[in-house]
Write a protein that holds these residues in place. Sequence first.
Motif, PDB file in Angstrom:
ATOM      1  N   THR A  59       0.583   3.385  12.883  1.00 57.74           N
ATOM      2  CA  THR A  59       0.346   4.511  11.965  1.00 57.74           C
ATOM      3  C   THR A  59      -1.052   4.477  11.348  1.00 57.74           C
ATOM      4  OG1 THR A  59       1.326   3.203  10.167  1.00 57.74           O
ATOM      5  CG2 THR A  59       2.791   4.741  11.325  1.00 57.74           C
ATOM      6  N   HIS A  70       0.763   3.865   1.522  1.00 53.55           N
ATOM      7  CA  HIS A  70       1.021   4.436   2.842  1.00 53.55           C
ATOM      8  C   HIS A  70       2.055   3.628   3.632  1.00 53.55           C
ATOM      9  CE1 HIS A  70      -3.091   6.576   2.573  1.00 53.55           C
ATOM     10  NE2 HIS A  70      -2.114   7.396   2.230  1.00 53.55           N
ATOM     11  N   ALA A 106      -9.403 -10.290   6.689  1.00 58.31           N
ATOM     12  CA  ALA A 106      -9.100 -10.447   5.260  1.00 58.31           C
ATOM     13  C   ALA A 106      -7.874 -11.298   4.943  1.00 58.31           C
ATOM     14  CB  ALA A 106      -8.952  -9.057   4.621  1.00 58.31           C
ATOM     15  N   VAL A 122      -7.382  -4.294   0.894  1.00 60.33           N
ATOM     16  CA  VAL A 122      -7.333  -3.950  -0.530  1.00 60.33           C
ATOM     17  C   VAL A 122      -6.113  -4.583  -1.189  1.00 60.33           C
ATOM     18  CG1 VAL A 122      -6.894  -2.024  -2.114  1.00 60.33           C
ATOM     19  CG2 VAL A 122      -8.746  -1.863  -0.444  1.00 60.33           C
ATOM     20  N   LEU A 158      -8.526  -4.744  10.567  1.00 61.32           N
ATOM     21  CA  LEU A 158      -9.503  -5.549   9.826  1.00 61.32           C
ATOM     22  C   LEU A 158      -8.814  -6.662   9.034  1.00 61.32           C
ATOM     23  CD1 LEU A 158     -12.680  -4.698   7.987  1.00 61.32           C
ATOM     24  CD2 LEU A 158     -10.872  -5.754   6.650  1.00 61.32           C
ATOM     25  N   ASP A 186       0.861  -1.185   0.000  1.00 62.49           N
ATOM     26  CA  ASP A 186       0.000   0.000   0.000  1.00 62.49           C
ATOM     27  C   ASP A 186       0.902   1.242   0.000  1.00 62.49           C
ATOM     28  OD1 ASP A 186      -3.084   0.780   1.164  1.00 62.49           O
ATOM     29  OD2 ASP A 186      -1.500   2.280   1.506  1.00 62.49           O
ATOM     30  N   LYS A 229     -11.065 -16.616  13.368  1.00 59.55           N
ATOM     31  CA  LYS A 229     -11.106 -16.739  11.899  1.00 59.55           C
ATOM     32  C   LYS A 229     -10.359 -18.008  11.463  1.00 59.55           C
ATOM     33  CE  LYS A 229     -11.608 -15.323   7.534  1.00 59.55           C
ATOM     34  NZ  LYS A 229     -11.699 -14.224   6.601  1.00 59.55           N
TER      35      LYS A 229
HETATM   36  N1  LIG Z   1     -10.462 -11.554   1.500  1.00 61.42           N
HETATM   37  C1  LIG Z   1     -11.261 -11.484   2.534  1.00 61.42           C
HETATM   38  O1  LIG Z   1     -11.610 -12.496   3.156  1.00 61.42           O
HETATM   39  C2  LIG Z   1     -11.751 -10.140   2.980  1.00 61.42           C
HETATM   40  C3  LIG Z   1     -12.418 -10.023   4.203  1.00 61.42           C
HETATM   41  C4  LIG Z   1     -12.813  -8.758   4.608  1.00 61.42           C
HETATM   42  C5  LIG Z   1     -12.562  -7.653   3.815  1.00 61.42           C
HETATM   43  N2  LIG Z   1     -11.921  -7.804   2.619  1.00 61.42           N
HETATM   44  C6  LIG Z   1     -11.629  -6.640   1.767  1.00 61.42           C
HETATM   45  O2  LIG Z   1     -10.725  -5.813   2.471  1.00 61.42           O
HETATM   46  C7  LIG Z   1     -10.877  -4.470   2.001  1.00 61.42           C
HETATM   47  C8  LIG Z   1     -10.859  -3.533   3.178  1.00 61.42           C
HETATM   48  O3  LIG Z   1      -9.655  -3.707   3.871  1.00 61.42           O
HETATM   49  P1  LIG Z   1      -9.149  -2.655   4.958  1.00 61.42           P
HETATM   50  O4  LIG Z   1     -10.236  -2.277   5.861  1.00 61.42           O
HETATM   51  O5  LIG Z   1      -7.898  -3.228   5.504  1.00 61.42           O
HETATM   52  O6  LIG Z   1      -8.893  -1.332   4.100  1.00 61.42           O
HETATM   53  P2  LIG Z   1      -7.717  -0.788   3.168  1.00 61.42           P
HETATM   54  O7  LIG Z   1      -6.833  -1.847   2.677  1.00 61.42           O
HETATM   55  O8  LIG Z   1      -8.374   0.098   2.187  1.00 61.42           O
HETATM   56  O9  LIG Z   1      -6.895   0.114   4.199  1.00 61.42           O
HETATM   57  C9  LIG Z   1      -7.540   1.189   4.842  1.00 61.42           C
HETATM   58  C10 LIG Z   1      -6.762   2.488   4.753  1.00 61.42           C
HETATM   59  O10 LIG Z   1      -5.666   2.431   5.651  1.00 61.42           O
HETATM   60  C11 LIG Z   1      -4.444   2.706   4.973  1.00 61.42           C
HETATM   61  N3  LIG Z   1      -3.457   1.884   5.682  1.00 61.42           N
HETATM   62  C12 LIG Z   1      -3.408   0.536   5.709  1.00 61.42           C
HETATM   63  N4  LIG Z   1      -2.487   0.131   6.599  1.00 61.42           N
HETATM   64  C13 LIG Z   1      -1.937   1.248   7.128  1.00 61.42           C
HETATM   65  C14 LIG Z   1      -0.960   1.479   8.125  1.00 61.42           C
HETATM   66  N5  LIG Z   1      -0.404   0.463   8.799  1.00 61.42           N
HETATM   67  N6  LIG Z   1      -0.639   2.749   8.410  1.00 61.42           N
HETATM   68  C15 LIG Z   1      -1.254   3.782   7.774  1.00 61.42           C
HETATM   69  N7  LIG Z   1      -2.216   3.628   6.851  1.00 61.42           N
HETATM   70  C16 LIG Z   1      -2.548   2.370   6.533  1.00 61.42           C
HETATM   71  C17 LIG Z   1      -4.706   2.359   3.547  1.00 61.42           C
HETATM   72  O11 LIG Z   1      -3.862   3.080   2.692  1.00 61.42           O
HETATM   73  C18 LIG Z   1      -6.159   2.774   3.395  1.00 61.42           C
HETATM   74  O12 LIG Z   1      -6.241   4.155   3.188  1.00 61.42           O
HETATM   75  C19 LIG Z   1     -12.137  -4.436   1.175  1.00 61.42           C
HETATM   76  O13 LIG Z   1     -11.801  -4.365  -0.179  1.00 61.42           O
HETATM   77  C20 LIG Z   1     -12.807  -5.776   1.477  1.00 61.42           C
HETATM   78  O14 LIG Z   1     -13.555  -6.250   0.383  1.00 61.42           O
HETATM   79  C21 LIG Z   1     -11.512  -9.023   2.205  1.00 61.42           C
END
Ligand SMILES: NC(=O)c1ccc[n+]([C@@H]2O[C@H](COP(=O)([O-])OP(=O)(O)OC[C@H]3O[C@@H](n4cnc5c(N)ncnc54)[C@H](O)[C@@H]3O)[C@@H](O)[C@H]2O)c1
Length: 372
Positions: A174, A47, A139, A108, A134, A45, A241
Motif C-alpha cells: 500500500t 495510514h 531507519a 517517522v 526506507l 502511522d 545495515k
Molecule cells: N533512525 C534512523 O536511523 C533513521 C534513518 C533514516 C531515516 N530516519 C527518519 O525516518 C523518517 C523518514 O521515514 P520514511 O521515509 O519511512 O517516511 P514516513 O515515516 O514519513 O512515511 C512516508 C509516508 O508513507 C506513509 N506510509 C508509511 N507506510 C505506509 C504503508 N505501508 N502504506 C501506506 N502508506 C504508508 C506515511 O504515512 C507517510 O505519509 C525521517 O524522519 C528520518 O529522519 C531515521
Amino acid sequence: MITTTLTVTTSTTSYPVIVGAGILSNLADYLAECALRGTAWIVADEHLTAIADQTAAHLTAAGYRVHTTTVPSGEQSKSFGELNRLYDWMIEHGIERRDVVLALGGGVVGDLAGFAAATILRGVALVQIPSTLLAMVDAAVGGKTGINHPLGKNLIGAFHQPRLVLADTNLLATLPARELRAGWAEVIKHGVIRDAELFDALETLAATQRWHADNPATWDATDPALTGELTNIIARAVAVKVDVVSRDEFERGERITLNYGHTIGHAIEQLLGYRLLHGECVAIGMDAAARIAVALGICPPALVERQRNLLAAYGLSTALPADLDRSAILTLIGRDKKVQAGNVRWVLPTAIGQVVVRADVPLAVVEAVLAG
Ligand SMILES: NC(=O)c1ccc[n+]([C@@H]2O[C@H](COP(=O)([O-])OP(=O)(O)OC[C@H]3O[C@@H](n4cnc5c(N)ncnc54)[C@H](O)[C@@H]3O)[C@@H](O)[C@H]2O)c1
Ligand SMILES: [Zn+2]
C-alpha cells in the motif's frame, strides 16, 4: 513463507531482524521468542490503522494486553507535542517497565515511538515494524531514535536498540509509489557501499522489467514469485545495515559509510524545503559523490554510468534540479553533521561495493561537479 533472520550484535546487545512476506501474522510467536510478554503498546502511522487493528486483535487472541494509538502521517509528528501525547497516553493507561512498545510505520513513527520507548520509565522494550522500504533497510535497524527541534531535524534523541525488528514486505503493497522509489535509493546505496552482488541482483531484476508499466519500480504484490525475489533483495539490503551497525553501534567509524550520497543529498533536501523526498535527494547526492570520486582519480568513470542507469531503472533521477542554488549547497555542506574538525568527510566509491572516507576533497572539485 520465505524469511531471512539476521542478527544485530553490538557490545551491549543482540537482536533479530527478520525479513519476510507475511511475517506480521506470526508476531505473537516472535514476541514470545524474544521473551516479550508485557502489555503491547502499538504506535501506528495513521495510514496503517487497519493493520494496527489486525495486529492488536492477533496479539489479544494470543493473550496479550494491548493498547493502540495512531500518529498523524508526516515529519511534523516527530515533535515535542506528539511525544508528549504518547507519554500522556502511556502513563494514563499504566505502562510498566516490562511492557513493549511496537512502532508500526515508517521512519517517522519508528523514530518517535522509539524515542518514547527509550525515555518512558527510563526505557522499555521496543519492537520496530517498519512499513516503508526506507525504514526497512535503514531507519528501523540501528537504534537511533529521536524527534526534531524547531531549529533542526533529529536534534533530540537517544540510542535505544530495539529487541526485535520485523520487516514484513507485504506492508509495502500500500506504500505510495514515490515513497517506494525513494526507498530504492537507499537499497542501491547499500549495494554501492558494500555489496556488489546486491547491486548485480538489482540490475538483473530491473532488466526483467516486471514492474508495473505505468509506475516504475513498483510491482504486483499479488505475484508471490516476484514478492519472494524482492523480499530476498530487501533482506540483502537490510543485511548491509545490520552488518555496519554491528561493527559500529555509536557511529564512531564505519557507520559513516551509510551516509554515502547524503552530504550533498541533505543539502538539497533542505534547500528545496523538502519538495523532494529524502531518497530522491540521496540519489542525486550519490551521483555527485561518484563524480567527485572520478575527479579525484579514485573511481572508474564507468561506475557513474552504471549507478546512474540503476537509479534510473528504479525511477530515480540524478539530475540536480535546475533552480537549485549551487553555492548555497556548498555553504550548507559546511554545516553537515558529518563535518569533523572543519573538514567535510566524504564517502566516495572506488568500485561497486567499496567506498573510502576522504576529508581532503578540494572545494574546487566539489564546485566543478556541482556545475555539471
Ligand atoms: N533512525 C534512523 O536511523 C533513521 C534513518 C533514516 C531515516 N530516519 C527518519 O525516518 C523518517 C523518514 O521515514 P520514511 O521515509 O519511512 O517516511 P514516513 O515515516 O514519513 O512515511 C512516508 C509516508 O508513507 C506513509 N506510509 C508509511 N507506510 C505506509 C504503508 N505501508 N502504506 C501506506 N502508506 C504508508 C506515511 O504515512 C507517510 O505519509 C525521517 O524522519 C528520518 O529522519 C531515521
Ligand atoms: Zn538516508
